[in-house]
Write a protein that holds these residues in place. Structure first.
Motif: not given
Length: 525
Positions: A86, A108, A117, A120, A122, A163, A165-169
């Motif tokens: 990360y 990531t 990646s 994202i 945040l 944070y 990880e599933e929702k990425r937010c």
């Protein structure tokens, strides 16, 4: 006993984020407006280091065009959990006055070498983000919060939010978990867990001469945190003559054998001057735990070690870069950066004329957008830098040569150009605090100058440029210049980078006149 010699990462390598994964150690450092973004260094013994990779290598990941000097990538934070790396970054888009226009992103990768990646987003509430992975699988973002309002503490505390990880937010409430000690200017959070304690390492005092690192702890991640009663852990605030200054902003790792080390940033000032043109560098300190659960420098006191005992690990060396790059490869080496934009074929080529670096001139050295510059860090106070360039300018708007560059406001440029009075010539250009000047002493190029050899010799604060028609007989150009001008601290300058040495070309007519560089040699002493 094997010794670590500090700094281990020399020249403009600030905000060190250290990580161990198995037998491998990594340190990520800031790159600001230089492209590609973030440097990740690698070691297996904490003594020998190599530059391994730079994750932000595409404009889709990092667009720095128009980014102010000393903006861009601040304080990357590298962590690892369950087979995934990360990387947290701050991208600073504006830093004028009281405001900070910035954005914090997460990338990531399953491999330290990438691919990484798409970033994202945040939050944008402050800088120095860090992602902590708790034992129960939950992840938390920490960052300092910036408060621009009149009468408020701009460094208003360390904020934490979960944070997903599933929702990425980010999800859930934002909690202020720390405001720092009486040192003030609290930033750079780094968190780890040991024996049921959450430890929070904080940078304090600002990144200048008052810099420090302080440790706090709590039984609960949200706090309250108690501060080490003997804070700070490391600082040079009361020792202005010490060879390593500005110590602070660290990260902590445990070795495979249970030894503890901290990465820290520092600076080496010019002798008897409070100026550090090499920028902020990275050192390592060995730590020991006290009986009551606090960390101390093994050598005692609070000063960063100039030399340190290495861990009990097998030596692991790497091949060193040769002093001369003959530009035989088809891609730039990892030691080079470009300014704000990637090295693309529209302005740079290593294949059109094999064995040469071809640069097509674009915007001026003052530009925040499309410069044609290839540069690397200046990492020693004594060195000799040389290149050879073939360039046929048609008028004064076409230039190419060798540059010592801090930013658009402070740089020294030995350049080839042409004008109606002197014809083709070599001259020195000095920009000081944004003021442009052309010192006397230009060399008019006669027919025997088929190729132009350019050199700069750095001897601590003294900088001397010279040129030659054959690489043997050299002519000094201009008087010696002061390397101290290319420092964060020079005459109140508020910057965060360091001196870069580069090859560049400009064509202010828009015709993109090409210059061919045969080699680039840096010999350090």
């Amino acid at each position: 006993m094997t010794i670590i010699s500090n700094p281990v990462l020399r020249g403009f390598n600030p905000d060190a984020s250290m990580l161990r994964v198995g037998d491998d150690y990594y340190i990520a450092t800031s790159t600001f407006e230089w492209f590609p973004g973030v440097q990740i260094h690698h070691s297996r013994d904490l003594v020998h280091w190599r530059m391994l990779t730079r994750p932000l290598s595409e404009v889709s990941q990092l667009d720095l065009r128009g980014t102010p000097s000393s903006g861009g990538i601040w304080a990357p934070a590298l962590t690892y959990h369950n087979g995934t790396f990360y990387l947290m970054i701050t991208d600073v888009k504006a830093r004028r006055g009281v405001f900070k226009d910035l954005h914090n992103y997460l990338l990531t990768s399953n491999d330290i070498m990438g691919p990484w990646s798409t970033p994202i987003h945040l939050n944008s509430s402050g800088f120095d983000p860090f992602l902590f992975h708790d034992d129960d699988g939950r992840k938390y973002l920490l960052n300092m919060a910036w408060d621009y309002r009149k009468g408020k503490d701009r460094f208003s505390g360390i904020m934490m939010q979960q944070y997903s990880e599933e929702k990425r937010c980010l999800i859930g409430p934002v909690t202020k978990i720390a405001t720092g000690t009486s040192i003030g200017v609290t930033e750079g959070p780094f968190m780890f867990k040991r024996n049921g304690w959450y430890y929070l390492l904080l940078a304090e005092g600002g990144t200048g001469w008052n810099h420090a690192a302080t440790l706090a702890r709590s039984r609960h991640i949200e706090g309250p945190y108690e501060y080490d009663p003997e804070f700070p852990l490391i600082t040079t605030v009361d020792t202005p003559d010490y060879p390593l200054q500005k110590a602070g902003h660290g990260a902590i790792v445990e070795t495979q054998n249970g030894e503890w080390y901290m990465s820290y940033i520092c600076a080496r000032p010019l002798p008897e001057r409070r100026l550090s043109p090499l920028g902020r560098e990275t050192g390592l300190a060995r730590l020991v735990w006290t009986e009551d659960g606090w960390l101390r420098l093994t050598q005692g006191g609070k000063l960063p070690p100039v030399t340190e005992q290495a861990p009990d690990l097998p030596p692991h060396t790497f091949l060193q870069l040769p002093s001369t790059d003959d530009f035989e490869d088809e891609e730039l080496g990892g030691q080079y950066f470009t300014l704000r934009v990637p090295a693309s074929g529209d302005w740079l080529s290593l294949t059109e004329r094999p064995g040469y670096l071809r640069l097509r001139g674009r915007e001026s050295l003052y530009s925040w957008h499309n410069q044609s510059m290839v540069a690397r860090r200046l990492d020693h106070f004594e060195c000799e830098v040389e290149t050879c360039v073939e360039f046929e300018p048609e008028h004064f708007n076409q230039m190419a040569g060798l540059v010592l560059y801090y930013d658009e406001s402070d740089h020294f440029y030995l350049r080839i150009s042409r004008d109606e009075d002197r014809g083709k010539h070599i001259a020195l250009v000095v920009t000081k605090q944004g003021q442009y000047d052309e010192p006397d002493g230009a060399v008019v190029l006669t027919d025997n100058w088929e190729r132009c050899y350019l050199k700069v010799i750095v001897q601590f604060h003294r900088v001397q440029f010279s040129c030659s028609p054959d690489g043997t007989t050299w002519l000094n150009i201009g008087n010696t210049l002061d390397l101290g001008q290319l420092s964060d601290e020079y005459e109140g300058k508020l910057g965060f980078t360091g001196t870069m040495i580069g090859l560049c070309a400009q064509d202010l007519s828009g015709m993109m006149k090409q210059a061919d560089f045969d080699y680039f040699t840096i010999i350090t002493k």
